[in-house]
Design an enzyme around this catalytic site. Structure first.
Site, PDB file in Angstrom:
ATOM      1  N   CYS A   2       0.830  -1.197   0.000  1.00  0.00           N
ATOM      2  CA  CYS A   2       0.000   0.000   0.000  1.00  0.00           C
ATOM      3  C   CYS A   2       0.872   1.257   0.000  1.00  0.00           C
ATOM      4  CB  CYS A   2      -0.952   0.090   1.187  1.00  0.00           C
ATOM      5  SG  CYS A   2      -2.178  -1.198   1.229  1.00  0.00           S
ATOM      6  N   ARG A  27       4.205  -0.367  -4.646  1.00  0.00           N
ATOM      7  CA  ARG A  27       3.864  -0.883  -3.320  1.00  0.00           C
ATOM      8  C   ARG A  27       2.529  -1.615  -3.301  1.00  0.00           C
ATOM      9  NH1 ARG A  27       7.119   1.663   0.703  1.00  0.00           N
ATOM     10  NH2 ARG A  27       5.775   0.771   2.272  1.00  0.00           N
ATOM     11  N   TRP A  74      -2.814  -2.661  -1.790  1.00  0.00           N
ATOM     12  CA  TRP A  74      -2.491  -4.077  -1.923  1.00  0.00           C
ATOM     13  C   TRP A  74      -3.440  -4.768  -0.939  1.00  0.00           C
ATOM     14  CZ3 TRP A  74      -0.781  -8.146   1.146  1.00  0.00           C
ATOM     15  CH2 TRP A  74      -0.313  -9.271   0.454  1.00  0.00           C
ATOM     16  N   ASN A 100      -2.016   1.977   5.634  1.00  0.00           N
ATOM     17  CA  ASN A 100      -1.192   0.840   5.229  1.00  0.00           C
ATOM     18  C   ASN A 100      -0.920   0.046   6.490  1.00  0.00           C
ATOM     19  OD1 ASN A 100       0.714  -0.925   4.189  1.00  0.00           O
ATOM     20  ND2 ASN A 100       2.386   0.554   4.332  1.00  0.00           N
ATOM     21  N   GLY A 101      -1.167  -1.268   6.455  1.00  0.00           N
ATOM     22  CA  GLY A 101      -0.948  -2.095   7.644  1.00  0.00           C
ATOM     23  C   GLY A 101      -2.148  -2.970   7.889  1.00  0.00           C
ATOM     24  N   GLU A 489      16.899 -18.572  -6.952  1.00  0.00           N
ATOM     25  CA  GLU A 489      16.586 -17.194  -7.329  1.00  0.00           C
ATOM     26  C   GLU A 489      16.092 -17.131  -8.780  1.00  0.00           C
ATOM     27  OE1 GLU A 489      15.972 -14.614  -5.880  1.00  0.00           O
ATOM     28  OE2 GLU A 489      16.298 -12.983  -7.267  1.00  0.00           O
ATOM     29  N   LYS A 493      12.451 -15.757  -9.901  1.00  0.00           N
ATOM     30  CA  LYS A 493      12.273 -14.669 -10.878  1.00  0.00           C
ATOM     31  C   LYS A 493      11.293 -15.091 -11.956  1.00  0.00           C
ATOM     32  CE  LYS A 493      13.413 -12.038  -9.132  1.00  0.00           C
ATOM     33  NZ  LYS A 493      14.039 -11.931  -7.873  1.00  0.00           N
ATOM     34  N   GLU A 496       7.570 -15.456 -10.519  1.00  0.00           N
ATOM     35  CA  GLU A 496       6.859 -14.263 -10.052  1.00  0.00           C
ATOM     36  C   GLU A 496       6.491 -13.301 -11.178  1.00  0.00           C
ATOM     37  OE1 GLU A 496       9.006 -11.826  -7.225  1.00  0.00           O
ATOM     38  OE2 GLU A 496      10.884 -12.177  -8.262  1.00  0.00           O
ATOM     39  N   HIS A 512      16.052 -37.535  -6.362  1.00  0.00           N
ATOM     40  CA  HIS A 512      15.236 -37.932  -5.203  1.00  0.00           C
ATOM     41  C   HIS A 512      13.789 -37.496  -5.372  1.00  0.00           C
ATOM     42  CE1 HIS A 512      18.810 -39.277  -3.141  1.00  0.00           C
ATOM     43  NE2 HIS A 512      19.387 -38.138  -3.478  1.00  0.00           N
ATOM     44  N   LYS A 611       5.998  -4.541  -3.550  1.00  0.00           N
ATOM     45  CA  LYS A 611       7.441  -4.439  -3.361  1.00  0.00           C
ATOM     46  C   LYS A 611       7.858  -4.596  -1.912  1.00  0.00           C
ATOM     47  CE  LYS A 611      11.542  -3.657  -4.875  1.00  0.00           C
ATOM     48  NZ  LYS A 611      12.128  -4.822  -5.550  1.00  0.00           N
TER      49      LYS A 611
HETATM   50  C1  F6R Z   1      11.373 -11.279  -5.120  1.00  0.00           C
HETATM   51  C2  F6R Z   1      11.273 -10.282  -4.081  1.00  0.00           C
HETATM   52  C3  F6R Z   1      10.838 -10.706  -2.735  1.00  0.00           C
HETATM   53  C4  F6R Z   1      11.626  -9.949  -1.655  1.00  0.00           C
HETATM   54  C5  F6R Z   1      11.080 -10.269  -0.263  1.00  0.00           C
HETATM   55  C6  F6R Z   1      11.891  -9.623   0.820  1.00  0.00           C
HETATM   56  O1  F6R Z   1      11.793 -10.729  -6.327  1.00  0.00           O
HETATM   57  O2  F6R Z   1      11.516  -9.131  -4.308  1.00  0.00           O
HETATM   58  O3  F6R Z   1      10.961 -12.067  -2.574  1.00  0.00           O
HETATM   59  O4  F6R Z   1      12.962 -10.307  -1.758  1.00  0.00           O
HETATM   60  O5  F6R Z   1       9.756  -9.852  -0.183  1.00  0.00           O
HETATM   61  O6  F6R Z   1      11.888  -8.249   0.701  1.00  0.00           O
HETATM   62  P1  F6R Z   1      12.989  -7.350   1.370  1.00  0.00           P
HETATM   63  O7  F6R Z   1      14.302  -7.695   0.758  1.00  0.00           O
HETATM   64  O8  F6R Z   1      12.571  -5.956   1.089  1.00  0.00           O
HETATM   65  O9  F6R Z   1      12.988  -7.666   2.842  1.00  0.00           O
END
Ligand code: F6R
Length: 616
Positions: A2, A27, A74, A100-101, A489, A493, A496, A512, A611
């Site tokens: 948010c 956000r 969000w 937000n929260g 990772e 990527k 997502e 396995h 984010k």
């Molecule tokens: C994936 C991504 C998320 C963040 C996770 C932690 O691309 O961005 O998995 O890595 O939400 O966020 P931070 O690093 O801000 O604590």
């Protein structure tokens, strides 16, 4: 999660709020809204969908006035629709709120309010909060807006960053925070203020900001200025800080997407993460931010790394680095699991918390718990002034610059760079690394940005490979050693941003279970760079090919063996094995990016994500 904006001053509020919401859209982007006070009444426009939808609505129904609030959502309570979009209002828009929260006790509060005659238009916890303020105002004659908000917040359990505006107070906004971030920008004109969830919408207006602390409430008034109190009604002194962020860092700079820009920024961001910390000629690695706690790290019996998502993957790379170079046992924990276990934490444990945003609720809670149990906490964060760096004992910023694309890219490589510097510095302090190896690693680390540059030149080839696999429904990513977290990772990527189901595995684990999935429709991305387990991974590639799987291999330049087996190969520059994660992740980021674009996905704002995950 948010985005919140607020404006008060002499300028037209709506365009400032709208621009602010565009900056904050990363956000949350399932609905958006704006409320503006026209000095007689409050008018409100809100709708489901992206900020661009709101913009269209505002063209049809312009909002006039110099004070207002805006929100991009969000969803937590209730689906994304017009009713659940913020701002939420009491009858006749007497008072409006953005939030937000999560208000955890909203259900109990709501029942009480319904009994007292309040009616609700939405499913949200936020609407309950503004009705609570209204309830307090109705019951106490002459109570100020600040006092009513303060009293309401005393009844609230949970996390909030809020801004409240009232028809009765055309010159005032009330802002408060607990657990979710909020920053106030002090405008250049007298009586002008900007409020936001983070500094990104503020930077183009002012560099002077005040970050609210938990349980602080700001009275932002066009006439009497900014006053801070806490929820116990004690006066607080605003601490004005200067923002160092540059506006250009928040723009796409000619790239089609923020994600692509951020992938391409990595030679620079990795270099910036090392700047002033690595001196190859003098053979020095020094992280100023942790200097006072370096002995704690050197003497640590154990390091516990806590993080979420991509940052957790960086933590796994950190595990290899600290174990290999500094010979310290490391445990890497999902912050969300760690905080709810009853983990054994000793005073000579050092906890390293990794977070791009510095606001992740689970990581923050894990830090608090470890702190209470006496551990030393070191942060590795990207957003300057965010909550985690203010909560830890010491830490190092990653200096990657603002990361706007929801999928983390440059933050990951910056985190791994800082972890590498930290591990090298501790290894040197402990005497666990021979001088010649130390010196060679410094030289190699210093050359990493140029090597990333070389990988970026493979973009056309990677785009070609992406085209070949863009219709896949599943994908497997395999790696060994330091390339195992890179495989995780890479899979994250892809899933997502392209919504292709993808899993990362240590290559040897394939037999396995996951090997059962392999057939001619299964692309398998194998990170098969030179290193101690190269021969083993060649065997894993053979196992995939024997089952007709399609192999996309990331190999070291000059490789012959894997190239002969794989369907597609991406050759990346040679580097010492412990640094490989910084290079091998780049083609995987590009591959995901191109696949997602070819599938027509919104790479910067993938569905259901946000984010900064400020709710647990
Ligand atoms: C994936 C991504 C998320 C963040 C996770 C932690 O691309 O961005 O998995 O890595 O939400 O966020 P931070 O690093 O801000 O604590």
């Amino acid at each position: 999660m948010c985005g919140i904006v607020g404006y008060i001053g002499e300028q037209k509020a709506a365009p400032i709020l709208l621009k602010g919401l565009q900056r904050l859209e990363y956000r949350g982007y399932d609905s958006a809204g704006i409320a503006v006070h026209d000095s007689v009444q409050i008018n409100l426009v809100k709708c489901k969908g992206k900020v661009s939808n709101l913009q269209k609505r505002l063209e049809e129904t312009p909002l006039v006035g110099n004070i207002g609030i805006g929100h991009t959502r969000w969803a937590t309570h209730g689906p994304p629709n017009d009713e659940n979009a913020h701002p939420h209002a009491t009858a006749n828009n007497e008072m409006v709120i953005i939030h937000n929260g999560i208000i955890e006790n909203f259900d109990t509060l709501k029942k009480g309010l319904i009994q007292r005659g309040h009616t609700f238009q939405s499913d949200t916890d936020t609407e309950v909060l503004i009705h609570l303020v209204d309830d307090i105002k109705r019951n106490e004659e002459d109570i100020t807006l600040f006092e009513a908000v303060r009293k309401a917040l005393n009844e609230v359990v949970g996390a909030y960053a809020i801004v409240v505006m009232s028809r009765e107070n055309p010159n005032q906004l009330i802002a408060a925070k607990k657990g979710s971030p909020l920053v106030i920008g002090i405008g250049k004109q007298e009586g002008e203020y900007f409020i936001a969830s983070d500094a990104t919408p503020i930077i183009e207006h002012t560099k002077n900001v005040v970050y609210l602390e938990d349980e602080e409430i700001a009275i932002v008034d066009r006439e009497s200025g900014l006053q801070l109190r806490n929820i116990k009604n004690q006066e607080k002194t605003p601490y004005i800080q200067e923002l160092k962020m540059q506006l250009e860092a928040l723009e796409k700079g000619g790239y089609e997407h923020f994600m692509l820009k951020e992938i391409y920024e990595q030679p620079r961001s990795v270099r910036d993460s090392m700047r002033g910390r690595l001196n190859v000629n003098k053979g020095i690695v020094a992280l100023g931010g942790i200097r006072e706690y370096e002995q704690k790290l050197i003497q640590a019996k154990r390091i516990i790394i806590v993080a979420c998502g991509t940052s957790w993957h960086a933590g796994l790379v950190g595990e290899y680095l600290f174990e290999d170079l500094a010979r310290i046992p490391v445990e890497v924990e999902y912050a969300s699991e760690f905080r709810y276990r009853n983990p054994i934490i000793a005073e000579d444990d050092v906890v390293i918390a990794i977070s791009q945003s510095g606001e992740t609720a689970d990581t923050l809670a894990a830090i608090e718990m470890a702190k209470q149990r006496g551990a030393t906490i070191i942060g590795i964060c990207n957003v300057i002034g965010s909550t985690i760096p203010r909560t830890t004992h010491a830490g190092s910023y990653t200096h990657a610059g603002p990361e706007i694309g929801v999928a983390s890219t440059k933050a990951f490589t910056a985190q791994v760079t800082v972890l590498t510097l930290m591990a090298l510095s501790v290894a040197q302090g402990k005497g666990t690394i021979p001088h010649s190896r130390f010196q060679r690693l410094l030289i190699e680390l210093d050359a990493v940005p140029e090597k990333i540059e070389k990988v970026l030149q493979l973009d056309d080839q990677i785009q070609y490979i992406a085209d070949y696999y863009k219709n896949a429904t599943n994908a497997l990513y395999l790696g060994r050693g330091i390339n195992f977290p890179v495989a995780l990772e890479g899979a994250l990527k892809l899933k997502e941003i392209s919504y292709i189901h993808a899993e990362g595995y240590p290559a040897a684990e394939m037999k396995h279970g996951p090997i059962a999935l392999i057939d001619e429709n299964m692309p398998v991305v194998v990170i098969a760079t030179q290193g101690a387990s190269y021969d083993k991974i060649v065997s894993n590639v053979q196992e995939v090919k024997a089952r007709k799987g399609k192999v996309i291999a990331v190999v070291t330049q000059g490789d012959e063996q894997v190239k002969a087996l794989a369907d597609h190969t991406i050759e990346i520059p040679e580097v010492d094995e412990v640094l490989m994660g910084l290079i091998s992740v780049i083609p995987l980021q590009l591959l995901s990016y191109h696949v997602a674009v070819m599938r027509g996905c919104n790479v910067d704002q993938p569905r259901n994500l946000a984010k900064s995950v400020t709710v647990e």
